[in-house]
Design a protein around this motif. Structure first.
Motif, PDB file in Angstrom:
ATOM      1  N   GLN A  43      81.300 -21.311  15.297  1.00  0.00           N
ATOM      2  CA  GLN A  43      81.920 -22.547  14.817  1.00  0.00           C
ATOM      3  C   GLN A  43      81.406 -22.902  13.421  1.00  0.00           C
ATOM      4  O   GLN A  43      82.182 -23.253  12.535  1.00  0.00           O
ATOM      5  N   GLU A  44      80.104 -22.792  13.223  1.00  0.00           N
ATOM      6  CA  GLU A  44      79.527 -23.098  11.919  1.00  0.00           C
ATOM      7  C   GLU A  44      80.039 -22.119  10.858  1.00  0.00           C
ATOM      8  O   GLU A  44      80.324 -22.500   9.722  1.00  0.00           O
ATOM      9  N   THR A  45      80.159 -20.857  11.242  1.00  0.00           N
ATOM     10  CA  THR A  45      80.669 -19.839  10.315  1.00  0.00           C
ATOM     11  C   THR A  45      82.093 -20.158   9.889  1.00  0.00           C
ATOM     12  O   THR A  45      82.420 -20.126   8.701  1.00  0.00           O
ATOM     13  N   LEU A  46      82.951 -20.472  10.858  1.00  0.00           N
ATOM     14  CA  LEU A  46      84.346 -20.775  10.547  1.00  0.00           C
ATOM     15  C   LEU A  46      84.471 -22.057   9.721  1.00  0.00           C
ATOM     16  O   LEU A  46      85.293 -22.129   8.800  1.00  0.00           O
ATOM     17  N   THR A  47      83.637 -23.034  10.030  1.00  0.00           N
ATOM     18  CA  THR A  47      83.648 -24.285   9.266  1.00  0.00           C
ATOM     19  C   THR A  47      83.255 -24.028   7.816  1.00  0.00           C
ATOM     20  O   THR A  47      83.903 -24.519   6.890  1.00  0.00           O
ATOM     21  N   LYS A  48      82.199 -23.243   7.619  1.00  0.00           N
ATOM     22  CA  LYS A  48      81.760 -22.941   6.253  1.00  0.00           C
ATOM     23  C   LYS A  48      82.798 -22.094   5.522  1.00  0.00           C
ATOM     24  O   LYS A  48      83.046 -22.304   4.336  1.00  0.00           O
ATOM     25  N   ALA A  49      83.378 -21.129   6.227  1.00  0.00           N
ATOM     26  CA  ALA A  49      84.396 -20.287   5.598  1.00  0.00           C
ATOM     27  C   ALA A  49      85.585 -21.141   5.153  1.00  0.00           C
ATOM     28  O   ALA A  49      86.105 -20.976   4.044  1.00  0.00           O
ATOM     29  N   TRP A  50      85.997 -22.055   6.007  1.00  0.00           N
ATOM     30  CA  TRP A  50      87.123 -22.924   5.677  1.00  0.00           C
ATOM     31  C   TRP A  50      86.776 -23.824   4.492  1.00  0.00           C
ATOM     32  O   TRP A  50      87.575 -23.991   3.570  1.00  0.00           O
ATOM     33  N   ALA A  51      85.575 -24.377   4.508  1.00  0.00           N
ATOM     34  CA  ALA A  51      85.157 -25.274   3.428  1.00  0.00           C
ATOM     35  C   ALA A  51      85.066 -24.537   2.091  1.00  0.00           C
ATOM     36  O   ALA A  51      85.282 -25.141   1.031  1.00  0.00           O
ATOM     37  N   HIS A  52      84.756 -23.246   2.151  1.00  0.00           N
ATOM     38  CA  HIS A  52      84.581 -22.462   0.915  1.00  0.00           C
ATOM     39  C   HIS A  52      85.686 -21.421   0.739  1.00  0.00           C
ATOM     40  O   HIS A  52      85.479 -20.389   0.102  1.00  0.00           O
ATOM     41  N   ARG A  53      86.852 -21.705   1.294  1.00  0.00           N
ATOM     42  CA  ARG A  53      87.945 -20.723   1.232  1.00  0.00           C
ATOM     43  C   ARG A  53      88.376 -20.426  -0.193  1.00  0.00           C
ATOM     44  O   ARG A  53      88.892 -19.359  -0.474  1.00  0.00           O
ATOM     45  N   ASP A  54      88.151 -21.366  -1.101  1.00  0.00           N
ATOM     46  CA  ASP A  54      88.515 -21.122  -2.498  1.00  0.00           C
ATOM     47  C   ASP A  54      87.659 -20.025  -3.121  1.00  0.00           C
ATOM     48  O   ASP A  54      88.071 -19.386  -4.084  1.00  0.00           O
ATOM     49  N   SER A  55      86.460 -19.801  -2.561  1.00  0.00           N
ATOM     50  CA  SER A  55      85.590 -18.769  -3.121  1.00  0.00           C
ATOM     51  C   SER A  55      85.905 -17.377  -2.578  1.00  0.00           C
ATOM     52  O   SER A  55      85.407 -16.386  -3.093  1.00  0.00           O
ATOM     53  N   PHE A  56      86.766 -17.306  -1.542  1.00  0.00           N
ATOM     54  CA  PHE A  56      87.145 -15.996  -0.999  1.00  0.00           C
ATOM     55  C   PHE A  56      88.208 -15.369  -1.894  1.00  0.00           C
ATOM     56  O   PHE A  56      89.178 -16.016  -2.258  1.00  0.00           O
ATOM     57  N   GLN A  57      87.997 -14.101  -2.221  1.00  0.00           N
ATOM     58  CA  GLN A  57      88.943 -13.369  -3.060  1.00  0.00           C
ATOM     59  C   GLN A  57      89.978 -12.674  -2.179  1.00  0.00           C
ATOM     60  O   GLN A  57      89.612 -11.762  -1.426  1.00  0.00           O
ATOM     61  N   PRO A  58      91.232 -13.070  -2.242  1.00  0.00           N
ATOM     62  CA  PRO A  58      92.264 -12.393  -1.440  1.00  0.00           C
ATOM     63  C   PRO A  58      92.264 -10.892  -1.731  1.00  0.00           C
ATOM     64  O   PRO A  58      92.102 -10.466  -2.871  1.00  0.00           O
TER      65      PRO A  58
END
Length: 189
Positions: A43-58
């Protein structure tokens, strides 16, 4: 046009997050040894990933990115836990545990104990490659080390587990002779 692309990227990101839940949970359970703690980690991982989705490179490796976040969360939890009082000798845990009724439970407990005794870097490499079915390259990316280092850690971990569990050959895995005989017996209707 960019709005359409943004919507497609967000939909793909959401789909990738959902597709990663099961492997993330398996890895978290393997690391923590506790289902409830593993669920919290995911849950914490998914929350952090969602919060920082702008930093993920498609187009980059979503799974490796998520596993790295989970791994970092786990180690942060361990650092926090060091400040807490631990049941170092395991006496309290043994008093609250229910003794297993089947040999499989005993084997699992032995395996978990052997895994816990591995150095963290070896355990992590083994779980990523063997339990989470990651490639050596992806595991190396997650751990931030060379592929050869991951291969070495996995090999040392497997050797240590074999010694700890007194396993001499692959024939010691699987059902015992009684169960094999029952499986081989013809079924009568």
């Amino acid at each position: 046009m960019t709005e359409n692309t943004d919507l497609q990227n967000e939909a793909e990101f959401n789909r990738s997050l959902l597709d990663s839940v099961r492997p993330l949970r398996a890895f978290a359970i393997s690391l923590s040894g506790k289902v409830d703690r593993a669920d919290d980690l995911v849950q914490e991982t998914l929350t952090k990933a969602w919060a920082h989705r702008d930093s993920f490179q498609p187009g980059s490796n979503m799974r490796a990115w998520l596993f790295t976040i989970l791994r970092n969360e786990f180690y942060s939890f361990l650092r926090k836990r060091r400040r807490e009082v631990e049941d170092a000798d395991g006496k309290m845990a043994l008093n609250t545990a229910v003794a297993p009724e089947q040999p499989g439970h005993l084997d699992l407990r032995d395996m978990q104990a052997a895994l816990e005794n591995l150095p963290p870097d070896q355990r992590e490499a083994l779980l990523l490659v063997s339990a989470s079915d990651m490639s050596y390259e992806d595991a190396a990316l997650i751990c931030g080390v060379a592929v050869g280092t991951i291969k070495s850690r996995v090999n040392r971990a497997r050797s240590s587990l074999a010694r700890a569990l007194s396993i001499e050959s692959g024939s010691e895995f699987g059902p015992d002779r009684t169960i094999q005989a029952a499986i081989a017996a013809p079924y009568s209707e």
